[in-house]
Design an enzyme around this catalytic site. Structure first.
Site, short mmCIF file in Angstrom:
data_model
loop_
_atom_site.label_atom_id
_atom_site.label_comp_id
_atom_site.label_asym_id
_atom_site.label_seq_id
_atom_site.Cartn_x
_atom_site.Cartn_y
_atom_site.Cartn_z
N HIS A 1 -5.14 2.56 -5.74
CA HIS A 1 -4.51 3.57 -4.89
C HIS A 1 -5.56 4.27 -4.02
O HIS A 1 -5.60 5.50 -3.93
CB HIS A 1 -3.76 4.60 -5.74
N GLN A 2 -6.39 3.46 -3.38
CA GLN A 2 -7.48 4.01 -2.59
C GLN A 2 -7.28 3.87 -1.08
O GLN A 2 -8.15 4.24 -0.31
CB GLN A 2 -8.81 3.33 -2.97
N ALA A 3 -6.11 3.39 -0.68
CA ALA A 3 -5.90 3.15 0.75
C ALA A 3 -6.08 4.42 1.59
O ALA A 3 -6.52 4.36 2.73
CB ALA A 3 -4.50 2.57 0.99
N THR B 1 0.84 -1.20 0.00
CA THR B 1 0.00 0.00 0.00
C THR B 1 0.88 1.26 0.00
O THR B 1 0.41 2.33 0.36
CB THR B 1 -0.92 0.02 1.23
N SER B 2 2.13 1.12 -0.41
CA SER B 2 3.06 2.25 -0.35
C SER B 2 3.31 2.86 -1.72
O SER B 2 2.67 3.82 -2.10
CB SER B 2 4.38 1.81 0.30
N ARG B 3 4.24 2.30 -2.47
CA ARG B 3 4.55 2.78 -3.81
C ARG B 3 4.77 1.58 -4.72
O ARG B 3 5.40 0.60 -4.34
CB ARG B 3 5.78 3.68 -3.81
N ASP C 1 -2.34 -2.08 -3.71
CA ASP C 1 -3.09 -0.83 -3.85
C ASP C 1 -2.34 0.14 -4.75
O ASP C 1 -2.86 1.19 -5.10
CB ASP C 1 -3.31 -0.19 -2.47
N GLU D 1 1.22 2.84 -12.70
CA GLU D 1 -0.19 3.13 -12.44
C GLU D 1 -0.67 4.46 -12.99
O GLU D 1 -1.88 4.67 -13.14
CB GLU D 1 -0.46 3.11 -10.93
#
Length: 331
Positions: free
Chosen positions: A292-294, A229-231, A255, A260
């Site tokens: 990327h919704q975290a 969930t980082s990069r 995520d 992206e």
């Protein structure tokens, strides 16, 4: 009244920025375009620019913003790896939101893990088709498993706290360990070797770029779960695909994705995705991808808007920029 050019805007951005802007009364213009060298011209006549993680803020973009008299770039994110800080030096101040809600991202990481493990995404699709078979939906108890956490900043620590509630064993790696915590730090090598689940909570730097790759994957347990969930660029995507095909990686919750920027945050449902790696990953039943919704909680969005506008207020009032990102000579 100061005019602000807001790039890569979405409805949820506008809702919260308009709400918080009641305090500052800036004239915010929301552009759906991402900020890059071609769209930087849109900032002409504005006093500041607000950017985001998938904008392409390279030297050319910086130079065009500077030519258009922009002296402050406010990133509405914690990360700034997409900004050429060297190019911005002595031209444009860069500020960021150092944190907005570590809970939002840590909770999303756990949601990905739970969903993958207990096959919730597959069960949901089945029952929608009135298929109530349990075949293929077997998971495992998290209790007693070993979770390796790479990066123990605010988000990593919250994720560790959540994991402890499930009775797991925690191993952690961070080049700057918190010696005042009760976190069990180990070498990266040992974390790879001992973990049943690995979750990434570190920034993207030249040291962490592709930290998950063919070599590191070979050191892991067969069937390891990987959560990111980082990069996206923390993982070498093609190596991950190969490891998923062989079963070395049992499941992946992503995520973020290395390439992206052309897809995430956008509706691509009518398009043919030309990224073969993303297409393969999204087709795998043991891969769960979110766009990327975290960060996407009301609390986080409010804090992002509040901090970003406060950063601009400090600049316009010649105050100390407490969240300024300073270019440092890299070794």
């Amino acid at each position: 009244m100061k005019k602000i050019a807001f790039f890569d805007s979405k409805l949820y951005d506008k809702i919260w920025f308009d709400t918080i802007n009641n305090k500052y009364n800036y004239d915010i213009h929301y552009f759906e375009n991402k900020l890059n060298s071609e769209t930087a011209i849109l900032a002409r006549g504005f006093d500041a620019v607000i950017g985001f993680v998938n904008d392409e803020i390279n030297k050319e973009t910086i130079d065009k913003l500077y030519k258009n008299n922009i002296r402050i770039l406010a990133m509405r994110s914690a990360g700034y790896n997409n900004v050429d800080l060297k190019a911005a030096l002595n031209k444009i101040h860069v500020v960021r939101v150092p944190w907005y809600s570590p809970y939002s991202i840590a909770e999303h990481a756990m949601a990905l893990l739970l969903c993958l493990n207990r096959k919730i995404h597959r069960a949901y699709s089945r029952t929608r088709d009135r298929n109530f078979s349990l075949n293929g939906l077997t998971g495992f108890d998290l209790h007693g498993k070993t979770v390796g956490v790479i990066g123990t900043g605010k988000i990593g620590k919250v994720f560790i706290d959540i994991c402890r509630g499930f009775g797991v064993n925690i191993l952690a790696y961070d080049p700057y360990p918190d010696t005042n915590s009760n976190i069990n730090y180990v070498s990266l090598e040992e974390l790879f070797k001992m973990s049943d689940i690995i979750s990434l909570h570190c920034p993207l730097t030249k040291y962490t770029h592709h930290i998950i790759n063919k070599d590191s994957l070979s050191k892991m347990k067969d069937g390891v779960y990987i959560i990111n969930t980082s990069r996206g660029a923390l993982i070498e995507s093609e190596d991950l695909v190969d490891a998923l095909k062989t079963g070395k990686v049992g499941a992946a919750g992503l995520d973020v994705y290395e390439e992206e920027s052309d897809f995430f945050f956008e509706d691509c449902s009518e398009l043919i995705i030309k990224d073969d790696v993303l297409t393969v990953l999204s087709s795998m039943p043991n891969v769960l991808i979110t766009s990327h919704q975290a960060f996407l909680t009301n609390e986080a969005l409010e804090n992002i808007a509040r901090t970003t506008l406060k950063n601009l207020h400090q600049f316009f009032n010649n105050e100390l920029l407490e969240n300024e990102v300073i270019y440092k000579i890299k070794d």
